[in-house]
Motif scaffolding. Structure first.
Motif, short mmCIF file in Angstrom:
data_model
loop_
_atom_site.label_atom_id
_atom_site.label_comp_id
_atom_site.label_asym_id
_atom_site.label_seq_id
_atom_site.Cartn_x
_atom_site.Cartn_y
_atom_site.Cartn_z
N ASP A 133 0.85 -1.19 0.00
CA ASP A 133 0.00 0.00 0.00
C ASP A 133 0.88 1.24 0.00
O ASP A 133 1.86 1.29 0.76
CB ASP A 133 -0.86 0.02 1.28
CG ASP A 133 -2.07 -0.87 1.12
OD1 ASP A 133 -2.69 -0.83 0.05
OD2 ASP A 133 -2.36 -1.63 2.06
N VAL A 134 0.57 2.18 -0.87
CA VAL A 134 1.36 3.41 -0.88
C VAL A 134 0.43 4.61 -0.79
O VAL A 134 -0.77 4.50 -1.06
CB VAL A 134 2.23 3.53 -2.16
CG1 VAL A 134 3.38 2.58 -2.12
CG2 VAL A 134 1.38 3.34 -3.41
N ARG A 135 0.99 5.77 -0.41
CA ARG A 135 0.16 6.98 -0.30
C ARG A 135 0.14 7.76 -1.59
O ARG A 135 -0.80 8.46 -1.89
CB ARG A 135 0.67 7.84 0.84
CG ARG A 135 0.25 7.25 2.17
CD ARG A 135 0.73 8.04 3.35
NE ARG A 135 0.58 9.48 3.17
CZ ARG A 135 1.24 10.34 3.92
NH1 ARG A 135 2.08 9.92 4.86
NH2 ARG A 135 1.08 11.62 3.74
N GLU A 136 1.24 7.66 -2.34
CA GLU A 136 1.27 8.38 -3.61
C GLU A 136 2.19 7.68 -4.59
O GLU A 136 3.03 6.88 -4.19
CB GLU A 136 1.73 9.82 -3.40
CG GLU A 136 3.14 9.89 -2.89
CD GLU A 136 3.43 11.17 -2.12
OE1 GLU A 136 2.48 11.81 -1.67
OE2 GLU A 136 4.61 11.49 -1.99
N MET A 137 2.02 7.96 -5.85
CA MET A 137 2.83 7.34 -6.89
C MET A 137 3.12 8.41 -7.93
O MET A 137 2.23 9.11 -8.37
CB MET A 137 1.98 6.22 -7.52
CG MET A 137 2.75 5.09 -8.09
SD MET A 137 3.46 4.01 -6.83
CE MET A 137 5.11 4.52 -6.76
#
Ligand code: GDP
Length: 595
Positions: A558-562
């Motif tokens: 899971d990431v917050r931004e890409m």
């Protein structure tokens, strides 16, 4: 009829059902019902004439008298064109009638071009020598010794562009409606344009030669759109014609003169020279050539003219037949040579005494244009309200778009309740369908805001709205919409939020999740995609989803931004119809800065 003593009430020559209802304090529904009982189908936004209103008023216990004629120019909000102001300042005693200037509007293929040709040719056939050798965007015809000027640039673009610059050139609109096709979307837009510009409309009911023409149906539709034919007791002239077979052309011209006689179309041919640029083009040998419509005064060869941000001493001018002329008085179109660059259609022109003065005016115009551009950026509801408070505006112009016809009526009903205060809510038109570029154009020209219910704004519409500073507010709950409008009218509206696109991603693959649902395998192509942002899914030109990011993963994490260049898995909240090739736009809502 009531036995009670009747109360006196003043009513104008024409009044919308809504305003009338407010005036006599009766629900609009009751009035519509009364009118229906008398065989008149009207909606709340349509106008009825004094005689009709007086009859209904009498039934409600009122004794109606006709209001004294108002000085229209002073009372109208918004857009009194500059040339009208110049004429208003002239000594009224020296004003003389000038030919009416007519523009032809209507739905595509209803016969505007054919009609313009028919009128032009009828005139030549009537014995005019020469014939017209060139097209300058306007021409004049003569009937019974009187002239009529036609703007030969059909289509809304020109009309809207002119109105948007406050330089509305026409005195009368001829609305072409094909008798076999009836009132169509562009017909409605044309009605809205003419209404907003407060220009009288004559309907040319075209193609009556066709076997499947159905004039009565069209008249019915016109009535539903606020143009009640005069033969049905309304005040819109409907002239049956066949542009192709050249039938009814003279009737149409006569009707134009009749309407002109009832409209104040005057100017001072010896006064200040002012007018509107109809079109302009660069000629290889002559340089900039512009068609100017003189609206006051007399334009002469040798005059120094400022047109928009172009200027110059007129070297030559030609009438619509291409013949050189020394002078052109009010309502006369001429093509002129001598300007240093191309003005735009709709620009104002005026005559000044020196070139220095011309340059000074252009500097001021450029400055004013800059300021206006920034002022237009502030056409939010809040800003509109502050204009109402300062007395600059007394109406909130609205364009309403909704998903289905069934939603329009209740919303209009609610809006009608809102208009009860001192600020009037004026619905320019209410239609089904997404918010389109055309809506934005009209909103910009009429300083209106667009309110959408369960619809989207097309990409092109959003882009134009941003450029023009037009406010589009979309809702999916009616009471939110009316609540917002109500707050706006009371000046309590919360600051508006505007979208800021922060990144884009393209969908390269679609994966099924084991627990159900789908995830888009994307590559971020611009900016960044954020877990807590909002997204829009675009397929070609369509917006197929607007909502929230449900999940954002990079290689199972899971990431917050890409960021740009990376690939990620992106899930959309409550939405699974993702396809390869879709485009995802990620945006955040920012509070609009108030100045
Ligand atoms: P515009 O798009 O409004 O300018 O429409 P046009 O003038 O180009 O006309 C569209 C089509 O309708 C053309 O094929 C014309 O020949 C045809 N048309 C125009 N007026 C009439 C008419 O009075 N009767 C018939 N039968 N056809 C017409």
């Amino acid at each position: 009829m009531s036995d009670q003593k009747s109360k006196k009430i003043e009513l104008p020559a024409v009044i919308t059902v809504r305003d009338f209802a407010q005036k006599i304090d009766v629900s609009a529904i009751n009035i519509i019902r009364k009118l229906m009982e008398n065989g008149m189908m009207v909606t709340i936004n349509q106008s009825i004439d004094f005689d009709t209103a007086a009859i209904v008023a009498a039934e409600m216990g009122y004794d109606a008298v006709l209001e004294k004629a108002e000085v229209v120019e002073e009372k109208e909000t918004g857009e009194v064109p500059m040339w009208r102001k110049v004429i208003a300042k002239e000594d009224q005693a020296v004003l003389t009638p000038r030919p009416p200037v007519v523009t032809i509007l209507g739905h595509v293929d209803h016969g505007k071009t054919t009609l313009l040709d028919a009128i032009r040719n009828a005139n030549v056939a009537a014995g005019e020598a020469g014939g017209i050798t060139q097209h300058i965007g306007a021409y004049q015809v003569e009937l019974k010794g009187r002239q009529i000027t036609f703007l030969d640039t059909p289509g809304h673009a020109a009309f809207t562009a002119m109105r948007a610059r406050g330089a509305q050139g026409a005195d009368i609109v001829v609305l072409v409606v094909a008798a076999d096709d009836g009132v169509m979307p562009q017909t409605k837009e044309a009605i809205a344009h003419a209404k907003a510009a407060r220009v009288p409309i004559i309907v040319a009911l075209n193609k009556i030669d066709k076997a499947n023409s159905n004039p009565d149906r069209v008249k019915q539709q016109l009535g539903e759109n606020g143009l009640v034919p005069d033969e049905w007791g309304g005040n819109t002239f409907v002239v049956p014609i066949s542009a192709k077979q050249r039938q009814g052309i003279e009737d149409l011209l006569e009707t134009i003169l009749l309407v002109a006689d009832n409209t104040d179309i005057r100017a001072n041919s010896k006064g200040a020279v002012i007018g509107t640029v109809i079109e302009a083009e660069l000629d290889k040998s002559k340089g900039p050539v512009a068609t100017l419509l003189v609206q006051n005064g007399t334009l002469k060869v040798g005059d120094i003219v400022v047109a928009g941000v172009a200027y110059g001493r007129l070297r030559a001018q030609f009438d619509f037949r291409g013949r050189p002329v020394q002078k052109a008085g009010p309502s006369v179109p001429v093509s002129v040579m001598g300007l240093n660059e191309l003005p735009s259609a709709g620009d104002l022109f005026q005559v000044v005494s020196t070139e220095k003065e011309a340059r000074q005016i252009i500097l001021e115009r450029q400055e004013a244009a800059k300021q206006q551009a920034s002022a237009q950026k502030k056409m939010t509801l809040e800003e509109l309200f502050s204009r109402y408070k300062s007395g600059e505006a007394k109406e909130l112009n609205l364009i309403l778009k909704a998903d289905v016809q069934g939603s329009l009526e209740p919303i209009l009903g609610e809006i009608n309740h809102l208009g009860a205060g001192e600020i009037k809510v004026n619905v320019l038109y209410a239609e089904t369908g997404n918010v389109s570029e055309n809506d934005v154009m009209l909103a910009s020209a009429s300083q209106a805001i667009i309110v959408g219910f369960s619809v989207q704004a097309d990409v092109a519409a959003r882009r134009l709205a941003e450029a023009e500073g037009v406010s589009i507010r979309l809702y999916d709950i009616i009471y939110r919409l009316t609540e917002d409008l109500e707050k706006a009218l009371k000046g309590m509206l919360q600051p508006e939020f505007s979208e800021k696109v922060i990144g884009k991603a393209s969908v390269l693959a679609v994966f099924n999740l084991s627990k159900g649902g789908k995830v888009a395998g994307c590559r971020v192509t611009e900016g960044e995609v954020r877990r807590n942002a909002k997204v829009r899914l675009l397929r070609g030109k369509d917006i197929v989803y607007v909502g929230d990011v449900a999940s954002l993963k990079h290689e199972k994490e899971d990431v917050r931004e890409m960021r740009t260049g990376f690939e990620c898995g992106l899930g959309l909240k409550n939405f699974n119809d993702i396809q390869v090739g879709d485009l995802i736009e990620c945006y955040v809502l920012e509070k609009t800065e108030k100045e």
